[in-house]
Each structure stands twice: as C-alpha cells, then as structure tokens.
Design an enzyme around this catalytic site. Structure first.
Site, PDB file in Angstrom:
ATOM      1  N   ARG A 159     -20.892  -8.408 -22.826  1.00 56.38           N
ATOM      2  CA  ARG A 159     -19.802  -7.472 -22.494  1.00 56.38           C
ATOM      3  C   ARG A 159     -18.611  -7.619 -23.436  1.00 56.38           C
ATOM      4  O   ARG A 159     -17.456  -7.494 -23.033  1.00 56.38           O
ATOM      5  CB  ARG A 159     -19.309  -7.654 -21.045  1.00 56.38           C
ATOM      6  CG  ARG A 159     -20.360  -7.451 -19.996  1.00 56.38           C
ATOM      7  CD  ARG A 159     -20.869  -6.025 -19.911  1.00 56.38           C
ATOM      8  NE  ARG A 159     -22.072  -5.996 -19.116  1.00 56.38           N
ATOM      9  CZ  ARG A 159     -23.302  -6.115 -19.641  1.00 56.38           C
ATOM     10  NH1 ARG A 159     -23.480  -6.221 -20.950  1.00 56.38           N
ATOM     11  NH2 ARG A 159     -24.352  -6.091 -18.863  1.00 56.38           N
ATOM     12  N   SER A 205     -17.393  -3.715 -12.697  1.00 59.85           N
ATOM     13  CA  SER A 205     -17.345  -5.161 -12.415  1.00 59.85           C
ATOM     14  C   SER A 205     -16.014  -5.729 -12.883  1.00 59.85           C
ATOM     15  O   SER A 205     -15.592  -5.494 -14.015  1.00 59.85           O
ATOM     16  CB  SER A 205     -18.467  -5.894 -13.156  1.00 59.85           C
ATOM     17  OG  SER A 205     -19.702  -5.458 -12.684  1.00 59.85           O
ATOM     18  N   GLU A 275     -13.652  -9.045 -16.865  1.00 59.53           N
ATOM     19  CA  GLU A 275     -14.398  -8.083 -17.680  1.00 59.53           C
ATOM     20  C   GLU A 275     -13.511  -6.877 -18.033  1.00 59.53           C
ATOM     21  O   GLU A 275     -13.609  -6.334 -19.122  1.00 59.53           O
ATOM     22  CB  GLU A 275     -15.664  -7.617 -16.920  1.00 59.53           C
ATOM     23  CG  GLU A 275     -16.528  -6.689 -17.762  1.00 59.53           C
ATOM     24  CD  GLU A 275     -17.899  -6.424 -17.162  1.00 59.53           C
ATOM     25  OE1 GLU A 275     -18.550  -7.358 -16.660  1.00 59.53           O
ATOM     26  OE2 GLU A 275     -18.320  -5.260 -17.219  1.00 59.53           O
TER      27      GLU A 275
HETATM   28  C1  LIG Z   1     -18.684   2.794 -11.266  1.00 62.90           C
HETATM   29  C2  LIG Z   1     -18.725   2.008 -12.560  1.00 62.90           C
HETATM   30  C3  LIG Z   1     -19.914   1.424 -12.976  1.00 62.90           C
HETATM   31  C4  LIG Z   1     -19.956   0.699 -14.168  1.00 62.90           C
HETATM   32  N1  LIG Z   1     -21.136   0.129 -14.540  1.00 62.90           N
HETATM   33  C5  LIG Z   1     -21.182  -0.586 -15.679  1.00 62.90           C
HETATM   34  C6  LIG Z   1     -22.405  -1.212 -16.087  1.00 62.90           C
HETATM   35  O1  LIG Z   1     -23.443  -1.105 -15.442  1.00 62.90           O
HETATM   36  N2  LIG Z   1     -22.400  -1.931 -17.238  1.00 62.90           N
HETATM   37  C7  LIG Z   1     -21.274  -2.063 -18.010  1.00 62.90           C
HETATM   38  O2  LIG Z   1     -21.339  -2.731 -19.047  1.00 62.90           O
HETATM   39  N3  LIG Z   1     -20.103  -1.490 -17.653  1.00 62.90           N
HETATM   40  C8  LIG Z   1     -20.031  -0.751 -16.513  1.00 62.90           C
HETATM   41  N4  LIG Z   1     -18.850  -0.170 -16.128  1.00 62.90           N
HETATM   42  C9  LIG Z   1     -17.635  -0.398 -16.954  1.00 62.90           C
HETATM   43  C10 LIG Z   1     -17.340   0.678 -18.016  1.00 62.90           C
HETATM   44  O3  LIG Z   1     -17.903   1.937 -17.663  1.00 62.90           O
HETATM   45  C11 LIG Z   1     -17.828   0.271 -19.396  1.00 62.90           C
HETATM   46  O4  LIG Z   1     -17.235  -0.942 -19.820  1.00 62.90           O
HETATM   47  C12 LIG Z   1     -17.529   1.326 -20.461  1.00 62.90           C
HETATM   48  O5  LIG Z   1     -18.182   0.947 -21.634  1.00 62.90           O
HETATM   49  C13 LIG Z   1     -16.031   1.520 -20.744  1.00 62.90           C
HETATM   50  O6  LIG Z   1     -15.902   2.680 -21.553  1.00 62.90           O
HETATM   51  P1  LIG Z   1     -14.587   3.587 -21.513  1.00 62.90           P
HETATM   52  O7  LIG Z   1     -14.783   4.695 -22.479  1.00 62.90           O
HETATM   53  O8  LIG Z   1     -14.267   3.989 -20.134  1.00 62.90           O
HETATM   54  O9  LIG Z   1     -13.514   2.574 -22.091  1.00 62.90           O
HETATM   55  P2  LIG Z   1     -12.041   2.255 -21.520  1.00 62.90           P
HETATM   56  O10 LIG Z   1     -12.153   1.647 -20.175  1.00 62.90           O
HETATM   57  O11 LIG Z   1     -11.165   3.443 -21.651  1.00 62.90           O
HETATM   58  O12 LIG Z   1     -11.580   1.157 -22.575  1.00 62.90           O
HETATM   59  C14 LIG Z   1     -12.220  -0.101 -22.634  1.00 62.90           C
HETATM   60  C15 LIG Z   1     -11.881  -0.750 -23.981  1.00 62.90           C
HETATM   61  O13 LIG Z   1     -12.531  -0.022 -25.029  1.00 62.90           O
HETATM   62  C16 LIG Z   1     -11.584   0.359 -26.021  1.00 62.90           C
HETATM   63  N5  LIG Z   1     -12.004   1.631 -26.631  1.00 62.90           N
HETATM   64  C17 LIG Z   1     -12.345   2.775 -26.000  1.00 62.90           C
HETATM   65  N6  LIG Z   1     -12.708   3.719 -26.893  1.00 62.90           N
HETATM   66  C18 LIG Z   1     -12.587   3.152 -28.113  1.00 62.90           C
HETATM   67  C19 LIG Z   1     -12.792   3.618 -29.461  1.00 62.90           C
HETATM   68  N7  LIG Z   1     -13.190   4.869 -29.740  1.00 62.90           N
HETATM   69  N8  LIG Z   1     -12.576   2.758 -30.488  1.00 62.90           N
HETATM   70  C20 LIG Z   1     -12.167   1.484 -30.235  1.00 62.90           C
HETATM   71  N9  LIG Z   1     -11.930   0.989 -29.002  1.00 62.90           N
HETATM   72  C21 LIG Z   1     -12.148   1.816 -27.967  1.00 62.90           C
HETATM   73  C22 LIG Z   1     -10.251   0.466 -25.263  1.00 62.90           C
HETATM   74  O14 LIG Z   1      -9.142   0.368 -26.132  1.00 62.90           O
HETATM   75  C23 LIG Z   1     -10.383  -0.707 -24.313  1.00 62.90           C
HETATM   76  O15 LIG Z   1     -10.053  -1.908 -24.983  1.00 62.90           O
HETATM   77  C24 LIG Z   1     -18.780   0.567 -14.951  1.00 62.90           C
HETATM   78  C25 LIG Z   1     -17.585   1.164 -14.524  1.00 62.90           C
HETATM   79  C26 LIG Z   1     -17.548   1.878 -13.335  1.00 62.90           C
HETATM   80  C27 LIG Z   1     -16.255   2.507 -12.912  1.00 62.90           C
END
Ligand SMILES: Cc1cc2nc3c(=O)[nH]c(=O)nc-3n(C[C@H](O)[C@H](O)[C@H](O)COP(=O)(O)OP(=O)(O)OC[C@H]3O[C@@H](n4cnc5c(N)ncnc54)[C@H](O)[C@@H]3O)c2cc1C
Length: 280
Positions: A159, A205, A275
């Site tokens: 992660r 998580s 996380e």
């Molecule tokens: C219901 C639910 C279920 C989930 N299940 C899982 C799962 O099974 N497995 C898992 O790993 N995660 C899970 N997640 C967590 C989450 O969806 C992931 O970590 C996802 O990858 C985050 O992506 P985001 O675009 O929402 O990033 P954000 O939450 O908006 O940002 C996260 C980080 O990524 C950075 N970031 C975003 N876009 C970019 C970019 N273009 N360039 C550089 N940095 C960037 C941000 O600056 C920040 O540091 C879950 C979340 C929820 C709400």
C-alpha cells in the site's frame, strides 16, 4: 456553496468541502481546486498546486479552511486498449479501467471492483485486494516533476510507492482470459466485499495489516467495535473501517484513530501504521 470559474482550459472551484470530494464525506475545505481540461493545461497549472487530489477515497482533510491550491485530474480520464495493453490518463477511475479490461477479455484488474479511487491514487497507494495489486500490471507511468515529464516505474511496497510528482498517465500489460471467468472473479470479489465491509461513507481501511495479522481483528479484540466519537464510528462489520454515521468531522475520525493507536500499542505492543493520507 462553492464558487465556480470556468476558463477555456480549466475549471476552478473555490472552497470545495471534504463532504463533496472525499468518500468519508466529512472534514475541511480546500480554498482553491483546479481541474485542468487537457494535459497542456495540467502542465500550465501544475506549478500552482500544493496538493494532488485523486477521488479522495483514502484521504482525510483536517477540519477548517485549508489555504492551499489542489489540482484534480478528474477531467483527464481517457482509457484505451491495444491488444493486451491498457493506456490510461491518471484521472480515470478504477471502474473505468475494469470496464475496459472486461470488455477486452483482459485479466488483472478484477480486484478493482468497488475500489473508488483514480489511477493516480491507485498507483500512489499501490492499491490491492484479494492477492492482486496495481503494481502487478503497471509497465510505466508518465510523471510530471518540477516541470519535467518522465516515464518511470515507481518502487512499490505494501500500500505504498515512491511515486513523487504528478502521475499524468499510465500503461498496464494484462493477460488474456475468458470474459466469463473474469466476470465470475469480479462477482466473487464483490460478494466477499459486500459481506465483510460496511457501505457507509469511509476512507477504506484505516490501518495497514501488520505482518501476519489483521488490523481489523486486533482493533476488534481491543474493544473498539462500534466505538463512537461524534459522528464517526468504528464499523461493527469490519473494525478497520471508521464510518461516517452522519455529520462526522475529521477531528472525530482522528480522535478515534489516536485512541486505537494508543490502546493497541499498550495492549499488544503493536504500532499500527496508518493507511489513509491526512491533508493537514
Ligand atoms: C469503500 C472503500 C473501499 C476501498 N477498498 C480498497 C481496497 O480494497 N484496496 C486498496 O488498496 N484501497 C482501497 N480503498 C482505498 C482507496 O480507494 C485507494 O487507496 C485508492 O487508490 C485511492 O485513490 P484516490 O484517487 O481516491 O486517491 P486520494 O485518496 O485522493 O489520494 C491518495 C494519495 O494519492 C495521491 N494522488 C492521487 N492522485 C495522484 C496523481 N495523479 N499523482 C500523484 N499522486 C496522486 C494523493 O496526493 C494522496 O497522497 C478503499 C476505499 C474505500 C472508500
């Protein structure tokens, strides 16, 4: 009510609330968010950005007004497929990727079903589930760093990745499989998720699993099932989820996180690792 300003190459929104841009649906306000409409516009506005916003699905924004400028790639979301390769802009969603993979009978993205993130966030966090993770199929990522675009393959851990700068686009190589088999794996993952995870607003998580252990079980055994502060509550379906039961603030969420960390360390000597990302 946020103010909008649409210019030829970007949309700018002032005072966007965490209620509208995070899956936890509670927390602070970002003073200015720029949504470039093209990659050229992204290069133009990148220098203004203090923070890169994905889909806010692993993000808690601390309460109050954040006097910062965020950059969102939401409008840069094209996905295409050629043979067994998928090319995508970083603002595309996990669902966009999975849909294209399924349509082209490609396996490797089944775990993305119901992960609400963007490609940029998936790579930054090395998102994964059910034994698959995004780094398994990523071949390269185009990254903007200090005004320079480079093709990189970040180093990945559990992660986590060492991605620095702004992920603009990415290329993945997948394997062929029968569409029916892919659909079956998605269905099976979906059933597991629905039966074990809450559907209320959350940031996924809260803690990483310690080696050979489940963070959720440890938190449950520490007595936190259903534990509530303000509008935030430890899910009784899965204790590694803190859900927003209505009107939760970032402070409610963070107070629970702090209590869990201290209790688990006191009881088991385990330092749980967060996380989620905190924008403070
Ligand atoms: C219901 C639910 C279920 C989930 N299940 C899982 C799962 O099974 N497995 C898992 O790993 N995660 C899970 N997640 C967590 C989450 O969806 C992931 O970590 C996802 O990858 C985050 O992506 P985001 O675009 O929402 O990033 P954000 O939450 O908006 O940002 C996260 C980080 O990524 C950075 N970031 C975003 N876009 C970019 C970019 N273009 N360039 C550089 N940095 C960037 C941000 O600056 C920040 O540091 C879950 C979340 C929820 C709400």
């Amino acid at each position: 009510m946020p103010n909008y300003c649409e210019i030829s190459d970007a949309l700018i929104i002032y005072e966007l609330s965490a209620k509208d841009i995070t899956t936890f649906k509670g927390g602070g306000i970002i003073e200015k968010t720029i949504f470039p409409k093209t990659e050229e516009a992204l290069f133009k506005y990148a220098g203004e950005a203090d923070f890169i916003l994905g889909r806010g699905s692993n993000l808690i924004i601390s309460d109050g007004l954040k006097k910062i400028t965020a950059l969102s790639l939401k409008m840069l979301n094209k996905v295409s497929c050629f043979k067994d390769e998928i090319y995508t802009q970083a603002g595309a969603t996990a669902k966009n990727l999975l849909d294209v993979a399924l349509k082209n009978s490609l396996t490797g993205f089944e775990f993305l079903h119901r992960i609400p993130g963007s490609v940029g966030g998936l790579i930054k966090m090395n998102a994964g589930a059910f034994g698959q993770q995004i780094s398994d199929t990523l071949t390269c990522c185009s990254v903007l760093n200090d005004g320079v675009v480079k093709e990189v393959k970040p180093n990945f851990g559990y992660r986590t990745s060492d991605l620095s700068g702004i992920a603009i686009s990415a290329k993945f190589k997948l394997k062929r499989s029968k569409s029916e088999d892919i659909a079956n794996r998605i269905k099976s993952n979906c059933l597991k998720r629905v039966s074990t995870q809450p559907s209320n607003p959350s940031c996924g998580s809260v803690f990483k699993n310690p080696p050979f252990a489940s963070a959720g079980k440890i938190i449950e055994e520490s007595g936190f099932k259903g534990f509530r502060i303000g509008g935030a509550e430890v899910s009784d379906k899965h204790c590694n989820f803190i859900i927003n039961k209505g009107g939760a603030t970032a402070d409610d969420f963070l107070q629970i996180v702090d209590k869990i960390e201290k209790t688990v360390y006191y009881k088991y000597g385990i330092r749980l690792e967060r996380e989620f990302k905190l924008l403070d």
